[in-house]
Structures are given as structure tokens and as C-alpha cells.
Design an enzyme around this catalytic site. Sequence first.
Site, PDB file in Angstrom:
ATOM      1  N   GLU A 289       0.886  -1.173   0.000  1.00 28.69           N
ATOM      2  CA  GLU A 289       0.000   0.000   0.000  1.00 28.69           C
ATOM      3  C   GLU A 289       0.914   1.211   0.000  1.00 28.69           C
ATOM      4  OE1 GLU A 289      -1.464   3.303   1.150  1.00 28.69           O
ATOM      5  OE2 GLU A 289      -1.623   2.300   3.091  1.00 28.69           O
ATOM      6  N   CYS A 323      -2.274   8.085   4.634  1.00 31.05           N
ATOM      7  CA  CYS A 323      -2.374   7.767   3.206  1.00 31.05           C
ATOM      8  C   CYS A 323      -3.732   8.178   2.655  1.00 31.05           C
ATOM      9  CB  CYS A 323      -2.169   6.266   2.985  1.00 31.05           C
ATOM     10  SG  CYS A 323      -0.626   5.639   3.668  1.00 31.05           S
TER      11      CYS A 323
END
Length: 539
Positions: A289, A323
Site C-alpha cells: 500500500e 495515506c
Amino acid sequence: MAGHPNNELILGYAPGSPEREEIQAEIDRQMGEVVEIPCIINGEEVYTGTTTTQVVPHDHGHVLANVHLAGRGEIEAACAAAVAAQADWIDLGLEGRCAIFERCADLLAGVWRMRVNAATMLNQSKTAFQAEIDSACELIDFWRFNCLYARGFHDDFQPLVSPPGVQNSTEIRPLEGFVLAITPFNFTSIAGNLPSAPAVVGCTSVWKPSRNSYHSNYMLMRLMMEAGLPAGVINFLPGSGAEITEAALANPDFAGLHFTGSTATFQGLWQEIGLALPNLRSYPRIVGETGGKDFVIAHPECDRQGLLVALLRGAFEYQGQKCSAASRAYIPRTVWDAISYDLCAETRKIRMGDARDFTNFMTAVIDQRAFDKITGYIERAQGRDCCEVVVGGGSDHSTGWFVEPTIIVTTNPTSESMVEEIFGPVLTVYVYEDDDFEEILVMCDEASPYALTGSIFATDEAHVQRAFNALRFTAGNFYINDKPTGAVVGQQPFGGARASGTNDKAGGPLNLLRWISPRSVKRTLDIPQDWSYPFMGDG
């Protein structure tokens, strides 16, 4: 799903609450000591003598820990320990492994909660609430739900058919070898999950924590050891990412990479793994990720106050160091004219300072490098005719690395701060004409290489569905009338595609499936006694 665990309840830390008193006392205790953090290799503490310090981001003159860094010998020993530990770890069985990680969850929900939360507040400069939802609740949920998912695999993957005389089954095996877990600074829960999720299904791990979260991550390593994690199953290696990766890929038993970090680093690792393939025992699994440029799109007909709150919380909680943080917004002109004054006024009310002061909504960014990167984006925006800093823009790194919550309005939808990941408290707004909603959906989809999170604010379901369809591949986690942050384990498994990663959904069963390598088993009950077939007869 029957019998599943409940998500851990979030403590409020309100004035006068027992948890507020406990966390404040624990913060004071940790501020009064300097911890010596070793490598943990095969269950043993290894003090290398090559050290670095861990400081408090909002008070960077204060040292929390001295950290002993792994060299080539320690890295190779950790890889060997992980390989050697796997057979016994597999033999312990799924229930034995789950029992350990469920004890981890119970310890974190109990006596370790304030220790880990306080370490996260100091090490990563989080408020009590941000630490609570991260280092306590989310990691507790990871451990409990991962055990639930793993238990379901045995039944879910059994063959549908066993004809007469045959018994078919599937063994849920782990990958053969160890997983290299490279973890980020910004979520203690992710740091704990990346090495432990593969371990639930029988893999072993070499864990490279972020240089900016050694202190809180070491706390988790000690917690897992107290819960009964056997030696060698997870090996804790502070040190150089390049050196650890090089040694891991030189080991033929390297079986996988579990990564959260930058897109550039992940792409480089993928290339290095490809070059290493001829010397590896098996094809490694690669799960990553890698960040985002997360969006909020408003339709002219939307809940304007709800939008204002979502922008403020989504962009500025934890200094935008998520994020999933709201980093770009597409707002119709009538809506912007209605909310811009109040949005800026509310942003100016945000208090920023020491994490121990519970009146602060924000604290410091993680280090000098992040400070320089974020302030660089702001300074360049201030010098461009297409951009206007409408609130914030200030910074101060004398005591801690503080950057004011900042909103930039741009007339260029492809301007730097509108399309590049900043990873700080900076929101860029593009104001569009009310009639251009459908064009804006296309613009949003094409503007950035990332595809992690995003949200649509609209009151009419037809407008929601139009955005839902147009942005199908623009976000792996899509929010309707909410900020694009705050995914919950078991509710919204997290991950994105494109430049945001492999979308293997931490917090859901898909992630754990990446760490298994099933074996199909056929047991013949009616054993053939004649090698010939009926078609071979005369006639």
C-alpha cells in the site's frame, strides 16, 4: 457473519475520565526515561552498539530512546531464525497461533493499552484520540479479525465434489519461507499488522520498522513476546532498509514482501525482487500500500456543513500524515462561496502543539525531512499566479516540526499541490462552475496516478450514483457524504490500486489469502487393481 468479534470500543479521553488520567501519567513516565532498544533476533535481545536516537517530533530536543541498528550479520541471522522457526510454528496449528494473537489483542485492550498509546503519542506526535483509534483499537481489531478470517479458510476452500471412492480436501498451507515486513511510521497498527498477519496463517517474518517509529513498534514487539510469540517467528530489525532488503533477497527462502510506504520505494523493491527470482526457492508474494492523493468532490446540491467538517477533519487530523488524508477537493462555485469563509475561520481555530496538551487538535509532522518537503510545497504555491494560500501557510521548527493547517485555492487543476502526494496538513481546492459536475468527475479520475480513497458529497442519489460509476477505479475505498479517512477493520477493508498499491485490503480476508499456498489432496479409497481401460476391449 455469525460469531465474529466486535470492533474495539474507542475511549473518549474526556476531562475527568479515568483513561485521561491514566494516559497522562503514562506519558509523564515515558518522558522520564530513555529506552535502549535492541534488535530482537530469534527471541534474543541484540545490542549492536551502532545506535541512533529517537526523538519526540513536537519536542525534538527530547530523546525517547537509543536504538541499536542491525548490521549485515544481524540481518542474516534474523532471516535464518525466521526460516528455522517455521516448522514448529506450522506444527503449533492454526488454533495455537490464533490463541497467541488473541492474547496479544487482550493485552493491548488491557494493561498494555496506555503504554502503547502513550508511546505512539510521543514517538509519532499523535493526539490521544488519534493514538487510541490507531495503536489500540485498530490493532486489536486486526489481531482478532485476522484470526476469524484464517479460521474460515479451512471450510471455505474445501472441494465441492468428492465422487464415490475418492476423498478430496485442501490443506491451507503458508508460504514456504519468510515474509519481509517493511512498515510505515504513521500507523502503529499497520506496523503491528504487517509482520503478524502472515504469521497467523503460518509464515514467519523479518520486520523492518520505520526509522521514525522504533519506540512504539518496539513496544508492540515486547507485547507479542509477552503473549507467548515463539522465538524466531517475528524478528525485529531496526536498520537500513536497503541493507535489510539486500540480505533478505539474497536468501533463497525469501517468500514475500508486506509493505506500506512510498510508491517509488515499492516500485524499486518490486524490480529488485524480479532480479532476484533465479536464486529464490519460489515466486514471492508482493503486497503493498503506497499512498494516495485523496479527493473530495462536492455536487452543487450537498450538505454544506457536513462537507466543511469532512474537509477539516479529513485534511488536518494527524497533520494530514495519513495515506487516506483529504488532499484535493473539487468544490462548485456556489458551494465554495457559501462555505469558504467559515472553513477558513474554523481552520484558524485549530490549536497545534504538544500532544500532552489535550486542547490541541494537531501536533507536529514527523521529522525535518517531512517539514522541509511540506513547507516546500507551500512556498512554491505562494509563488505561483494560479495558487492562493487562503489560510495557514506558516511553519516553525525551532522546538518541534510544526506546519500550520493550510488551504490552497488553485485555478489550475493539474497544479503541483493538486496532483502530488504531500503527506502533510495541506488541502488544495479547485473551484469549478456548477454546471461542470460530470467534467469534474473525469478530471478527478485522470488528474493523479493514485487511487486510494475519495468521497462524494451529494444529496440526490442520482448524483451519487453518477460519481460512483465514473470513479469506479479512482479509489479503492469510496466514501459517500463522509471524509475519505477512517477505514475500520471488518467494515471497510483498506487499500487502493494504480499507484496506491496492490489493493489486497488490510482488515479483510483478501490480505491473509496472499500468505497461503494451498495443497490439494486426493485420497483414493477404491484403489484401482487393473491398469487397463474398458475401451481397450475387443469387439
